[in-house]
Design a protein around this motif. Structure first.
Motif, PDB file in Angstrom:
ATOM      1  N   GLN B 270       0.853  -1.189   0.000  1.00  0.00           N
ATOM      2  CA  GLN B 270       0.000   0.000   0.000  1.00  0.00           C
ATOM      3  C   GLN B 270       0.889   1.239   0.000  1.00  0.00           C
ATOM      4  O   GLN B 270       1.757   1.397   0.846  1.00  0.00           O
ATOM      5  CB  GLN B 270      -0.882   0.031   1.251  1.00  0.00           C
ATOM      6  CG  GLN B 270      -1.760   1.274   1.286  1.00  0.00           C
ATOM      7  CD  GLN B 270      -2.525   1.411   2.592  1.00  0.00           C
ATOM      8  OE1 GLN B 270      -2.468   0.557   3.468  1.00  0.00           O
ATOM      9  NE2 GLN B 270      -3.240   2.522   2.713  1.00  0.00           N
ATOM     10  N   LEU B 271       0.697   2.082  -0.991  1.00  0.00           N
ATOM     11  CA  LEU B 271       1.460   3.327  -1.063  1.00  0.00           C
ATOM     12  C   LEU B 271       0.552   4.475  -0.626  1.00  0.00           C
ATOM     13  O   LEU B 271      -0.609   4.525  -1.012  1.00  0.00           O
ATOM     14  CB  LEU B 271       1.919   3.598  -2.501  1.00  0.00           C
ATOM     15  CG  LEU B 271       2.661   2.475  -3.214  1.00  0.00           C
ATOM     16  CD1 LEU B 271       3.038   2.920  -4.617  1.00  0.00           C
ATOM     17  CD2 LEU B 271       3.903   2.074  -2.446  1.00  0.00           C
ATOM     18  N   LEU B 297      -3.776  -2.584  -8.189  1.00  0.00           N
ATOM     19  CA  LEU B 297      -4.994  -3.222  -7.693  1.00  0.00           C
ATOM     20  C   LEU B 297      -6.116  -2.204  -7.478  1.00  0.00           C
ATOM     21  O   LEU B 297      -7.244  -2.406  -7.879  1.00  0.00           O
ATOM     22  CB  LEU B 297      -4.718  -3.928  -6.364  1.00  0.00           C
ATOM     23  CG  LEU B 297      -3.528  -4.877  -6.352  1.00  0.00           C
ATOM     24  CD1 LEU B 297      -3.402  -5.531  -4.995  1.00  0.00           C
ATOM     25  CD2 LEU B 297      -3.692  -5.940  -7.428  1.00  0.00           C
ATOM     26  N   GLN B 298      -5.762  -1.130  -6.792  1.00  0.00           N
ATOM     27  CA  GLN B 298      -6.807  -0.173  -6.461  1.00  0.00           C
ATOM     28  C   GLN B 298      -6.168   1.137  -6.050  1.00  0.00           C
ATOM     29  O   GLN B 298      -5.115   1.156  -5.416  1.00  0.00           O
ATOM     30  CB  GLN B 298      -7.611  -0.707  -5.289  1.00  0.00           C
ATOM     31  CG  GLN B 298      -8.829   0.119  -5.015  1.00  0.00           C
ATOM     32  CD  GLN B 298      -9.863  -0.702  -4.298  1.00  0.00           C
ATOM     33  OE1 GLN B 298      -9.531  -1.438  -3.384  1.00  0.00           O
ATOM     34  NE2 GLN B 298     -11.097  -0.587  -4.707  1.00  0.00           N
ATOM     35  N   PHE B 313      -2.890   0.656  -4.050  1.00  0.00           N
ATOM     36  CA  PHE B 313      -2.540  -0.721  -3.718  1.00  0.00           C
ATOM     37  C   PHE B 313      -1.939  -1.361  -4.963  1.00  0.00           C
ATOM     38  O   PHE B 313      -2.580  -1.377  -6.017  1.00  0.00           O
ATOM     39  CB  PHE B 313      -3.784  -1.505  -3.291  1.00  0.00           C
ATOM     40  CG  PHE B 313      -4.312  -1.075  -1.949  1.00  0.00           C
ATOM     41  CD1 PHE B 313      -5.156   0.011  -1.849  1.00  0.00           C
ATOM     42  CD2 PHE B 313      -3.955  -1.748  -0.796  1.00  0.00           C
ATOM     43  CE1 PHE B 313      -5.629   0.417  -0.621  1.00  0.00           C
ATOM     44  CE2 PHE B 313      -4.435  -1.347   0.434  1.00  0.00           C
ATOM     45  CZ  PHE B 313      -5.274  -0.261   0.521  1.00  0.00           C
ATOM     46  N   ILE B 314      -0.699  -1.850  -4.852  1.00  0.00           N
ATOM     47  CA  ILE B 314      -0.079  -2.504  -6.007  1.00  0.00           C
ATOM     48  C   ILE B 314       0.483  -3.857  -5.613  1.00  0.00           C
ATOM     49  O   ILE B 314       0.768  -4.111  -4.441  1.00  0.00           O
ATOM     50  CB  ILE B 314       1.051  -1.641  -6.640  1.00  0.00           C
ATOM     51  CG1 ILE B 314       2.110  -1.269  -5.599  1.00  0.00           C
ATOM     52  CG2 ILE B 314       0.485  -0.417  -7.309  1.00  0.00           C
ATOM     53  CD1 ILE B 314       3.288  -0.514  -6.185  1.00  0.00           C
ATOM     54  N   GLU B 338       3.649   0.395   2.801  1.00  0.00           N
ATOM     55  CA  GLU B 338       3.325  -0.599   3.821  1.00  0.00           C
ATOM     56  C   GLU B 338       3.058  -1.915   3.118  1.00  0.00           C
ATOM     57  O   GLU B 338       2.239  -1.973   2.201  1.00  0.00           O
ATOM     58  CB  GLU B 338       2.090  -0.153   4.603  1.00  0.00           C
ATOM     59  CG  GLU B 338       1.909  -0.898   5.897  1.00  0.00           C
ATOM     60  CD  GLU B 338       0.584  -0.545   6.560  1.00  0.00           C
ATOM     61  OE1 GLU B 338       0.071  -1.385   7.303  1.00  0.00           O
ATOM     62  OE2 GLU B 338       0.074   0.569   6.316  1.00  0.00           O
ATOM     63  N   VAL B 339       3.809  -2.948   3.499  1.00  0.00           N
ATOM     64  CA  VAL B 339       3.601  -4.255   2.876  1.00  0.00           C
ATOM     65  C   VAL B 339       2.403  -4.905   3.550  1.00  0.00           C
ATOM     66  O   VAL B 339       2.354  -5.051   4.767  1.00  0.00           O
ATOM     67  CB  VAL B 339       4.858  -5.141   3.033  1.00  0.00           C
ATOM     68  CG1 VAL B 339       4.601  -6.516   2.422  1.00  0.00           C
ATOM     69  CG2 VAL B 339       6.046  -4.474   2.368  1.00  0.00           C
ATOM     70  N   ILE B 340       1.421  -5.234   2.729  1.00  0.00           N
ATOM     71  CA  ILE B 340       0.191  -5.783   3.294  1.00  0.00           C
ATOM     72  C   ILE B 340       0.193  -7.299   3.251  1.00  0.00           C
ATOM     73  O   ILE B 340      -0.283  -7.958   4.163  1.00  0.00           O
ATOM     74  CB  ILE B 340      -1.021  -5.245   2.507  1.00  0.00           C
ATOM     75  CG1 ILE B 340      -1.082  -3.742   2.746  1.00  0.00           C
ATOM     76  CG2 ILE B 340      -2.300  -5.915   2.950  1.00  0.00           C
ATOM     77  CD1 ILE B 340      -2.341  -3.110   2.338  1.00  0.00           C
ATOM     78  N   ALA B 341       0.733  -7.880   2.144  1.00  0.00           N
ATOM     79  CA  ALA B 341       0.768  -9.337   2.039  1.00  0.00           C
ATOM     80  C   ALA B 341       2.109  -9.754   1.450  1.00  0.00           C
ATOM     81  O   ALA B 341       2.586  -9.159   0.485  1.00  0.00           O
ATOM     82  CB  ALA B 341      -0.372  -9.821   1.157  1.00  0.00           C
ATOM     83  N   ASN B 342       2.708 -10.738   2.067  1.00  0.00           N
ATOM     84  CA  ASN B 342       4.027 -11.222   1.638  1.00  0.00           C
ATOM     85  C   ASN B 342       3.909 -12.531   0.886  1.00  0.00           C
ATOM     86  O   ASN B 342       3.143 -13.398   1.275  1.00  0.00           O
ATOM     87  CB  ASN B 342       4.895 -11.464   2.873  1.00  0.00           C
ATOM     88  CG  ASN B 342       5.894 -10.340   3.060  1.00  0.00           C
ATOM     89  OD1 ASN B 342       6.544  -9.911   2.109  1.00  0.00           O
ATOM     90  ND2 ASN B 342       5.984  -9.858   4.285  1.00  0.00           N
TER      91      ASN B 342
END
Lengths: 221, 343
Positions: B270-271, B297-298, B313-314, B338-342
């Motif tokens: 998330q940027l 993504l969004q 969101f990328i 912020e890293v949301i999913a690894n």
């Protein structure tokens, strides 16, 4: 046919009608003013309102409940000494007025209280937030906002008052009740009784019509 | 200049289970000409707080000063005079249904003792100001919600107040009408220099018109600051939830999870962009300089009174190490990552 019309006793009927209308109008006006005052006091001294005062509220409430509960015919008899002091006699239309007003005003006071309770509290609060004093709230918010209910209430009360005048008539106040009882019932003249009934019905219908009309034009909801 | 000052204010209600602290040691300073928002869920004490600003509620302890009136102390005619400078609009409008639009707006002028001729003139001005031309003689029952609130606003402005309090003023309106009413409030704030305090449970309202915001929970102010700062960097859990109302549509989480299942490799990031950083061609450079694929993504940009705020969101995928480098590259551009999913 002439005989039939003579039996009705037109002159006496007209006079009786005038007396009934007189008693009803004076007592309706007085009931409206006294009932409005008592109703406002009941509302304003209730919990959470501008003049919250438990003692005053309970006293008015008890008085209203007592006078509302006494059957009218008994109330007249109870009030005879009071009427004699006030009016000087206990015969005639004026002598009926104290009992009519004392009988009807408490009844109307409750209706006023209910009408005022229907007003949205937010509207009262909004006017206070604009700097309104108690006089502004009473005369610019409470009374105008409850006007349709106040009018329909006084219409119902006025119709009961027509009935009360007829009862008062039996014990000497004059009016259509007196006419029907004395000229109709006691002289066994059922045509007179029927005519008096029709006359009372006409008065009631006119009151209802006027009341409905004003309720309708004041209701902008 | 300070217009409103709330110092150590407490409001305690007695209840069956003991005492309830509706407002707990709140301190606030609100400046002249500011649009200040208070956000909180119902029961947070924001409604009690705003009602103490015009003396509809009195604090149990502390002082409230509004436009040089110590509202928490003055009574009677002094308080009524002060209230003409501190007007209020309501969630349910609270108009008098027995009066027309014109008569409703005229009501506070009657209270203030303005002459009939002056009243007529002022009412005409106000009707124009709030855009109700042609509806002057309608009764409230003939108006839509938005029109009713316009009457409420005109009525509140009638006596040229210094402060306008908005008690959930848009909560009963649909989204489009809400926006129109909010635009009107901003317009009034700019044109008349009016200080506006509003309470709401919708972050959208705060985002759209407020300069500063206070977040309330359990009677306390838990976070306060310029709206953009709070958006950028929410501290408390509750603030984050409110910010998400605007920046992160409901479906974001679902989309993220779905994509992560589809592309288990790589990272979902998330940027957050603030102000001018939103204008940089960041993604282009990111792809040119790194051996990665970028999947958008969004994204959403929100405009606040102090500047714009965007979230994107990328999904990043590429050879090992390259994704980390890309993230470090973004970090050098003053963009929050912020890293949301690894993967």
């Amino acid at each position: 046919m002439d005989n039939f019309l003579e039996l009705i006793k037109w002159e006496k009927l007209i006079l009786a009608m005038k007396e009934t209308i007189y008693m009803t109008s004076i007592s309706v006006i007085a009931t409206f003013l006294i009932g409005l005052l008592l109703g406002l006091l009941l509302f304003l001294t209730a919990k959470g309102n501008m003049w919250e005062n438990k003692l005053v509220n309970s006293i008015i409430s008890v008085i209203v409940n007592v006078f509302r509960s006494i059957p009218f015919i008994i109330l007249i008899v109870l009030l005879i000494p009071f009427t004699k002091i006030l009016v000087g006699t206990m015969l005639g239309a004026n002598a009926a007025l104290p009992a009519l007003i004392i009988g009807a005003a408490p009844f109307y006071a409750r209706m006023v209280e209910i009408a005022l309770r229907e007003i949205d509290r937010g509207v009262i609060e909004a006017s206070q937030s604009m700097g309104a004093n108690n006089g502004h709230v009473i005369f610019k918010v409470l009374i105008p906002e409850s006007m349709p209910a106040l009018i329909s209430g006084i219409t119902v009360t006025a119709i009961s008052l027509v009935g009360f005048t007829a009862m008062a008539g039996v014990i000497g106040a004059g009016g259509l009740g007196h006419f029907a009882y004395l000229e109709g019932f006691q002289r066994n003249n059922s045509i007179v009784t029927a005519t008096a009934t029709v006359a009372i019905l006409i008065i009631v219908f006119i009151i209802q019509f006027i009341g409905d009309y004003f309720t309708k034009i004041t209701d902008k909801r | 200049m300070t217009m409103i000052s709330i110092k150590k204010v407490q409001k305690i209600y007695p209840s069956q289970k003991g005492q309830v602290k509706a407002v707990d040691n709140v301190n606030l300073e609100i400046n002249e000409g500011e649009i200040f928002g208070v956000i909180g869920y119902s029961g947070a004490g924001k409604s009690t707080l705003i009602r103490m600003l015009n003396g509809l509620e009195l604090p149990t302890e502390g002082t409230v000063v509004v436009a040089n009136n110590e509202v928490s102390k003055i009574k009677g005619s002094k308080l009524r005079k002060a209230r003409q400078e501190i007007s209020m609009i309501f969630q349910h409008f609270n108009l008098l249904w027995s009066r027309t639009v014109r008569q409703n707006i005229s009501f506070p002028l009657e209270i203030a003792g303005v002459s009939k001729r002056e009243r007529a003139k002022r009412v005409d001005e106000l009707i124009k100001l709030v855009g109700l031309e042609g509806r002057e003689d309608a009764y409230p029952s003939q108006l839509s919600g938005g029109q009713k609130q316009r009457v409420g606003i005109a009525r509140a402005l009638a006596n040229n107040p210094k402060v306008l309090l908005c008690d959930e003023a848009t909560s009963a309106l649909d989204p489009q009408t809400t926006d129109a009413i909010l635009d009107l409030l901003v317009d009034i704030n700019r044109r008349l220099g009016l200080t506006i305090v509003l309470i709401t449970h919708e972050m959208h309202v705060i985002r759209k018109i407020c300069h500063r915001v206070a977040v309330m929970e359990d009677g306390k102010v838990v976070e306060m600051g310029p709206v953009l700062d709070v958006f950028k960097n929410p501290q408390e859990e509750i603030t984050k939830r409110f910010v998400q109302q605007v920046t992160e549509p409901e479906e974001t989480k679902e989309t993220t999870r779905h994509l992560h299942e589809k592309y288990p490799e790589g990272k979902v990031v998330q940027l957050s962009f603030v102000g001018e950083t939103a204008d940089q061609p960041l993604i282009t450079e990111l792809i040119r300089k790194h051996e990665i694929t970028v999947n958008i993504l969004q994204g959403k940009i929100s405009y606040t009174q102090n500047g714009s705020y965007g979230t994107l969101f990328i999904h990043l995928d590429g050879p090992k190490g390259e994704v980390e480098k890309a993230i470090a590259f973004i970090n050098t551009h003053q963009v929050g990552v912020e890293v949301i999913a690894n993967g």
